[in-house]
Design an enzyme around this catalytic site. Structure first.
Site, PDB file in Angstrom:
ATOM      1  N   GLY A 111      38.894  30.562  37.142  1.00 62.94           N
ATOM      2  CA  GLY A 111      37.669  31.359  37.120  1.00 62.94           C
ATOM      3  C   GLY A 111      37.743  32.588  36.234  1.00 62.94           C
ATOM      4  O   GLY A 111      36.946  33.516  36.392  1.00 62.94           O
ATOM      5  N   HIS A 169      43.465  41.325  33.411  1.00 57.90           N
ATOM      6  CA  HIS A 169      43.100  42.271  34.463  1.00 57.90           C
ATOM      7  C   HIS A 169      43.677  41.793  35.784  1.00 57.90           C
ATOM      8  O   HIS A 169      43.711  40.603  36.062  1.00 57.90           O
ATOM      9  CB  HIS A 169      41.574  42.435  34.567  1.00 57.90           C
ATOM     10  CG  HIS A 169      40.804  41.159  34.554  1.00 57.90           C
ATOM     11  ND1 HIS A 169      40.569  40.431  33.406  1.00 57.90           N
ATOM     12  CD2 HIS A 169      40.217  40.455  35.559  1.00 57.90           C
ATOM     13  CE1 HIS A 169      39.865  39.352  33.701  1.00 57.90           C
ATOM     14  NE2 HIS A 169      39.650  39.335  35.006  1.00 57.90           N
ATOM     15  N   HIS A 199      42.976  42.039  39.674  1.00 59.14           N
ATOM     16  CA  HIS A 199      42.016  42.430  40.709  1.00 59.14           C
ATOM     17  C   HIS A 199      42.780  43.046  41.876  1.00 59.14           C
ATOM     18  O   HIS A 199      43.796  42.489  42.315  1.00 59.14           O
ATOM     19  CB  HIS A 199      41.258  41.217  41.258  1.00 59.14           C
ATOM     20  CG  HIS A 199      40.398  40.489  40.277  1.00 59.14           C
ATOM     21  ND1 HIS A 199      39.030  40.643  40.232  1.00 59.14           N
ATOM     22  CD2 HIS A 199      40.697  39.575  39.315  1.00 59.14           C
ATOM     23  CE1 HIS A 199      38.526  39.856  39.290  1.00 59.14           C
ATOM     24  NE2 HIS A 199      39.515  39.191  38.715  1.00 59.14           N
TER      25      HIS A 199
END
Ligand code: AMP
Length: 112
Positions: A91, A98, A100
Site C-alpha cells: 500500500g 516514511h 508511520h
C-alpha cells in the site's frame, strides 16, 4: 520532487512535531489513529528497498528518535506501532521513505 520532500524543504505546510538536521516527523493528513505521524529523511530515499548501506546510520537514528517522538506525543507508555510500507502490495502511496508512527487506539494484529 515528491510531496514529502516539499514538506521537508518547507515548500508546502505540514504539522511538524519533531525535527533534526537530516530527518523530521509530521502529522499524517489522513490519520488512521488518533496519533499518526510520519518520520521521513530529508534526503530522497524512495522506499526502504531503495536504501543503501550508507543510509543505515540515518535510518537507525530515525528509529531511535521514534521513542522521543512517542514521548513528546504522550504515547510512550500506552504504546505505538511503527510501519513501513514498501511497494504496491504493502500500500505504498508516496515514493519517499516514511515510517508511520500510530498510537492512541488498540491496533489489530495481524494488520489488514
Ligand atoms: P503510504 O501509503 O505508506 O505511502 O503512506 C503515505 C501517507 O502519506 C498516507 O498515510 C497519507 O495520508 C500521507 N500523506 C499524503 N500526503 C500528505 C501530506 N501532504 N501531509 C501529510 N501526510 C500526507
Amino acid at each position: 520532487m515528491t510531496i514529502f520532500e516539499k514538506i521537508a524543504y518547507r515548500e508546502i505546510p505540514a504539522d511538524i512535531v519533531y525535527e533534526e538536521d537530516d530527518f523530521l516527523a509530521f502529522r499524517d493528513v489522513n490519520p488512521q489513529a488518533p496519533v499518526h505521524v510520519l518520520i521521513i529523511p530529508k534526503k530522497h530515499i524512495p522506499r526502504i528497498a531503495g536504501a543503501e548501506e550508507a543510509d543505515a546510520p540515518l535510518l537507525g537514528r530515525m528509529l531511535v528518535a521514534s521513542k522521543k517522538i512517542a514521548q513528546k506525543l504522550g504515547v510512550l507508555e500506552s504504546g505505538y506501532r511503527l510501519v513501513v510500507n514498501n511497494g504496491p502490495d504493502a500500500g505504498e502511496s508516496v515514493p519517499h521513505l516514511h515510517i508511520h508512527l500510530l498510537a492512541k487506539r488498540s491496533l489489530a494484529w495481524p494488520p489488514g
